[in-house]
Design an enzyme around this catalytic site. Structure first.
Site, PDB file in Angstrom:
ATOM      1  N   GLY A 246      40.577  26.902  53.956  1.00  0.00           N
ATOM      2  CA  GLY A 246      41.503  27.639  54.373  1.00  0.00           C
ATOM      3  C   GLY A 246      42.813  27.400  53.755  1.00  0.00           C
ATOM      4  O   GLY A 246      43.731  28.211  53.918  1.00  0.00           O
ATOM      5  N   GLY A 286      37.415  25.650  49.665  1.00  0.00           N
ATOM      6  CA  GLY A 286      36.757  26.689  48.731  1.00  0.00           C
ATOM      7  C   GLY A 286      37.829  27.150  47.779  1.00  0.00           C
ATOM      8  O   GLY A 286      38.099  26.543  46.728  1.00  0.00           O
ATOM      9  N   CYS A 359      34.275  54.458  37.681  1.00  0.00           N
ATOM     10  CA  CYS A 359      34.491  55.776  37.837  1.00  0.00           C
ATOM     11  C   CYS A 359      35.063  56.229  39.077  1.00  0.00           C
ATOM     12  O   CYS A 359      34.486  56.818  39.869  1.00  0.00           O
ATOM     13  CB  CYS A 359      33.423  56.631  37.349  1.00  0.00           C
ATOM     14  SG  CYS A 359      32.981  56.461  35.645  1.00  0.00           S
ATOM     15  N   TYR A 388      35.875  32.894  44.463  1.00  0.00           N
ATOM     16  CA  TYR A 388      35.582  34.062  44.774  1.00  0.00           C
ATOM     17  C   TYR A 388      35.246  35.113  43.854  1.00  0.00           C
ATOM     18  O   TYR A 388      34.446  35.989  43.906  1.00  0.00           O
ATOM     19  CB  TYR A 388      36.220  34.469  46.001  1.00  0.00           C
ATOM     20  CG  TYR A 388      36.416  33.735  47.129  1.00  0.00           C
ATOM     21  CD1 TYR A 388      35.501  33.738  48.225  1.00  0.00           C
ATOM     22  CD2 TYR A 388      37.536  32.765  47.274  1.00  0.00           C
ATOM     23  CE1 TYR A 388      35.477  32.813  49.420  1.00  0.00           C
ATOM     24  CE2 TYR A 388      37.392  31.757  48.263  1.00  0.00           C
ATOM     25  CZ  TYR A 388      36.286  32.031  49.367  1.00  0.00           C
ATOM     26  OH  TYR A 388      36.250  31.009  50.386  1.00  0.00           O
TER      27      TYR A 388
END
Ligand SMILES: *Cc1c(COP(=O)(O)O)cnc(C)c1O
Length: 449
Positions: A246, A286, A359, A388
């Site tokens: 974190g 991460g 779109c 990510y």
């Protein structure tokens, strides 16, 4: 700034220029992800140095980059893997991460997943009382491992950060056993006292958007529960404290702030006993290991103006930056502009939107942003996207997952460029997209009368 934790973006310009020159981004393949291999190694070294020489397992959170070569690179740097699904576990195993360096943390582990995890010898953190009861049954069965590596994930309920969706320690978070609920502490101490095999404790307070003090408070509360358990059983029942990941990433500039060192120092101040050698530590970072070492490069197809606004239509939109497009206030990204040859553009900045290919009107990665005037054939780079972004693909408009390439810059003394690339993931092909779209079953609906 800690050892090895200074990422200054210096790798980018050579990498972009060579990506274009060597044809990894072309008119036909207009998007790619780039990963600076040395930056990743430096971040891993910085993390190791920050937590020092004690017994620490740094288990990389696989969801931040579920890519086998990345997991292997991190394993080379001494890291393990934190996995939360059978798919992530399969990737970690394909990368050769040894079982004793894998931690399984999902709130929805099936009985089969738990059985496999115990048989393989992974560490497992039970997320709920019901999951612990399931583990009781599995561990009472014949052939169960003698010394499983099992812990409980607690939710220290210290509160949330600035991004609600990523705040896992709120009062009503879906994760872990809530530590401050009525009777919970008593239940937890008893759960440990009754189970000699329950030797670990885990918390992950949150990710991007959580202040360091909040994360440290969650770790401190978790550590204090471990101490209480060990006092209650009169021994060292809990031997491993898994502090989660974190560490937030600075998406506003090239500065690496906060660093793993900053966080480790704060933890040592708030929970000194965690570092006195009695506990084995596990971390699960991460984003902070990879974000600064990646970018997404996309060709600009057209430019136009509407209502007085300049708009660049590039090939990177929601399919590669889904959070940025749908929650731009929480996930702003810097955009750098390169010309058709991949050289940095230095024209006078003017306000522009940078739109993607999808779109729907909201497919914008930057709105009213001051950038050198973008022209058709230029390239835009979405910065700090090494974690990510490569893997949270959003399959809107059947746009393919782009290729991801690792690179190292071996600039020669004579100045000649020497950027070398390695494939991390090849670009998805049209045939693969069609197969994913059910081509093998083309007639099955029509046949169902
Ligand atoms: C997502 C997650 C992590 C990694 O979080 P980062 O913000 O990427 O460091 C670690 N542990 C658990 C349990 C997670 O869910």
């Amino acid at each position: 700034m800690g050892l090895g934790e200074s990422a200054n973006g210096a790798w980018r310009d050579a990498a972009v220029r060579e990506t274009v020159r060597q044809g990894l981004v072309t008119a036909e393949r207009p998007v790619a992800g780039l990963l600076d291999v040395r930056g990743v190694r430096a971040a891993a070294a910085g993390l190791r140095a920050a937590f020092g020489g004690g017994e620490v397992l740094h288990a990389f959170a696989v969801k931040a980059a579920p890519l086998v070569p990345v997991l292997r690179l991190l394993a080379d740097e001494g890291l393990g893997a934190e996995v939360a699904s059978p798919g992530e576990l399969a990737l970690a195993r394909a990368a050769g991460v040894p079982a004793e360096r894998i931690v399984l943390d999902s709130p929805a582990k099936t009985a089969a997943e738990l059985r496999e995890a115990l048989a393989l010898g992974l560490a497992v953190n039970a997320d709920s009382r019901e999951e612990l009861a399931r583990l009781d049954a599995l561990l009472a069965a014949p052939g169960a491992p003698e010394a499983p590596a099992v812990g409980i994930r607690v939710n220290p309920q210290v509160g949330g950060g600035s991004i609600g969706a990523l705040s896992t320690a709120t009062e009503t978070s879906k994760f872990g056993v809530p530590l401050r609920d009525e009777g919970a502490r008593r239940w937890l101490v008893r759960a440990y006292a009754e189970r000699p095999w329950l030797t670990r404790i885990h918390a992950h307070v949150g990710s991007q958007g959580c202040p360091l003090e909040l994360m440290a408070a969650g770790v401190r509360d978790t550590y204090e529960l471990a101490e209480e358990v060990n006092r209650a059983v009169g021994g060292r029942r809990i031997r491993t404290v898994d502090i989660g990941g974190g560490l937030p990433v600075n998406f506003a500039s090239d500065d690496v702030t906060p660093t793993h060192h900053d966080y480790a120092r704060l933890l040592a101040a708030r929970a000194p006993g965690l570092f006195d050698g009695r506990y084995r530590l596990v971390t699960e970072f991460g984003r902070s290991l990879l974000a600064k070492s990646g970018l997404i490069l996309a060709r600009v197809e057209y430019t136009k103006s509407a209502g007085g606004r300049r708009i660049a239509i590039a090939h990177a939109g929601a399919q590669v930056a889904v959070r940025t497009v749908f929650a731009p206030a929480s996930w702003p990204l810097r955009v750098a502009v390169y010309d058709a040859r991949g050289l940095p553009k230095s024209a006078e900045p003017v306000p522009q939107d940078v739109a993607g290919p999808c779109c729907f009107a909201g497919d914008l990665v930057a709105v009213d942003r001051m950038l050198p005037r973008v022209e058709a054939g230029d390239h835009v780079a979405l910065l700090d996207t090494g974690a990510y972004y490569f893997s949270n693909h959003y399959a809107y408009n059947t746009l393919p997952r782009p290729g991801v390439y690792g690179c190292v810059d071996d600039q020669q003394a004579d100045g000649s460029p020497g950027v070398r690339f390695a494939i991390v993931r090849p670009p998805q092909t049209l045939d693969e997209l069609v197969a994913e779209g059910g081509a093998a079953h083309a007639g099955d609906l029509s046949a169902l009368r």
